[in-house]
Design a protein around this motif. Structure first.
Motif, mmCIF file in Angstrom:
data_model
loop_
_atom_site.group_PDB
_atom_site.id
_atom_site.type_symbol
_atom_site.label_atom_id
_atom_site.label_comp_id
_atom_site.label_asym_id
_atom_site.label_seq_id
_atom_site.Cartn_x
_atom_site.Cartn_y
_atom_site.Cartn_z
ATOM 1 N N LYS A 147 4.883 -7.675 -0.117
ATOM 2 C CA LYS A 147 4.560 -7.131 -1.431
ATOM 3 C C LYS A 147 5.514 -7.604 -2.527
ATOM 4 N N ILE A 148 6.612 -8.269 -2.153
ATOM 5 C CA ILE A 148 7.501 -8.854 -3.161
ATOM 6 C C ILE A 148 6.743 -9.829 -4.043
ATOM 7 N N VAL A 149 5.655 -10.418 -3.505
ATOM 8 C CA VAL A 149 4.844 -11.341 -4.292
ATOM 9 C C VAL A 149 4.320 -10.665 -5.546
ATOM 10 N N PHE A 150 4.094 -9.363 -5.489
ATOM 11 C CA PHE A 150 3.617 -8.616 -6.642
ATOM 12 C C PHE A 150 4.572 -8.800 -7.815
ATOM 13 N N ILE A 151 5.872 -8.685 -7.529
ATOM 14 C CA ILE A 151 6.872 -8.784 -8.582
ATOM 15 C C ILE A 151 6.897 -10.195 -9.162
ATOM 16 N N ARG A 195 -6.285 -6.068 -10.857
ATOM 17 C CA ARG A 195 -6.076 -6.015 -9.413
ATOM 18 C C ARG A 195 -5.197 -7.174 -8.931
ATOM 19 N N LYS A 196 -4.385 -6.892 -7.943
ATOM 20 C CA LYS A 196 -3.621 -7.925 -7.246
ATOM 21 C C LYS A 196 -3.727 -7.656 -5.753
ATOM 22 N N GLU A 233 -8.064 -5.347 1.123
ATOM 23 C CA GLU A 233 -8.191 -4.772 -0.214
ATOM 24 C C GLU A 233 -8.254 -3.252 -0.148
ATOM 25 N N THR A 234 -7.276 -2.615 -0.751
ATOM 26 C CA THR A 234 -7.327 -1.182 -0.944
ATOM 27 C C THR A 234 -8.426 -0.892 -1.964
ATOM 28 N N ARG A 235 -9.251 0.102 -1.704
ATOM 29 C CA ARG A 235 -10.356 0.434 -2.609
ATOM 30 C C ARG A 235 -9.871 1.447 -3.640
#
Length: 214
Positions: free
Chosen positions: A2-6, A38-39, A44-46
């Protein structure tokens, strides 16, 4: 990862908005998702707006997935340092070591991000999380991002299921405490319900999100 989010958020253009005493960010109760994007990381979380007990909220369902919603907006923490939101969860992710990569899953979390520009290694984030196995108020570095993304358990396993909790955090004070810097603006806010590492299922609801002076 999830670091990719940053890192992803770093590359986005910055919106300069005039600070207001109260600044709405997530107006879910008004049936609005304006500006939220969305990312996806894995699966995929709904996310969907849904009426619960007469009020519209954002419902999140994750089944071995990790995707989030983010909103890029520069927030002046000198004017509106207080982050406000409400949330509830339907079930916990029991037994995970949330300080490990295998256990880096949360029923609910809200990020605040300070971008580092070209110096991506200077990007900072605070994850306000609803932990399943870590006590309230505990702080630790993210298992993937290290001390560039600090985790704060706003709620823990002692919190009741299916009950709304209202939260208020002084983001400027938290950034000072966790990073030792007087950070005066943040660049984005994100939320995520994720179970990609554990492969489990969890559901949560998010209420409105806004910044305020007090």
């Amino acid at each position: 990862m999830k670091i990719v989010f940053i890192v992803f958020l770093m590359a986005l253009p910055v919106q300069h908005l005039a600070a207001e005493p109260q600044l709405p960010l997530g107006e879910f109760s008004r049936n609005r998702l304006d500006g939220w994007e969305r990312k996806r990381f894995k699966g995929e979380t709904r996310y969907q707006l849904q009426t619960l007990e007469g009020v519209v909220a954002l419902k999140a369902d994750s089944q071995a997935a990790a995707s989030g919603l983010f909103k890029e907006q520069r927030i002046d923490l000198e004017q509106t340092p207080m982050l406000n939101w409400s949330w509830r969860i339907a079930n916990r992710l029991n037994g995970l070591n949330e300080q490990s990569k295998a256990g880096d899953d949360y029923a609910a979390r809200i990020y605040v991000v300070v971008k580092g520009g070209l110096a991506f290694w200077q990007t900072k984030a605070i994850n306000y999380v609803w932990a399943s196995n870590t006590s309230k108020d505990k702080v630790w570095p993210n298992a993937f991002a290290g001390d560039h993304a600090m985790m704060t358990a706003v709620r823990g396993p002692e919190a009741a299921l299916n009950v709304w909790y209202s939260e208020k955090r002084n983001v400027r004070a938290d950034l000072q405490k966790l990073f030792g810097e007087d950070v005066r603006t943040i660049d984005a806010v994100a939320l995520m319900t994720d179970t990609d590492n554990s492969g489990r299922q969890v559901s949560a609801f998010y209420g409105d999100i806004w910044f305020s002076k007090d």
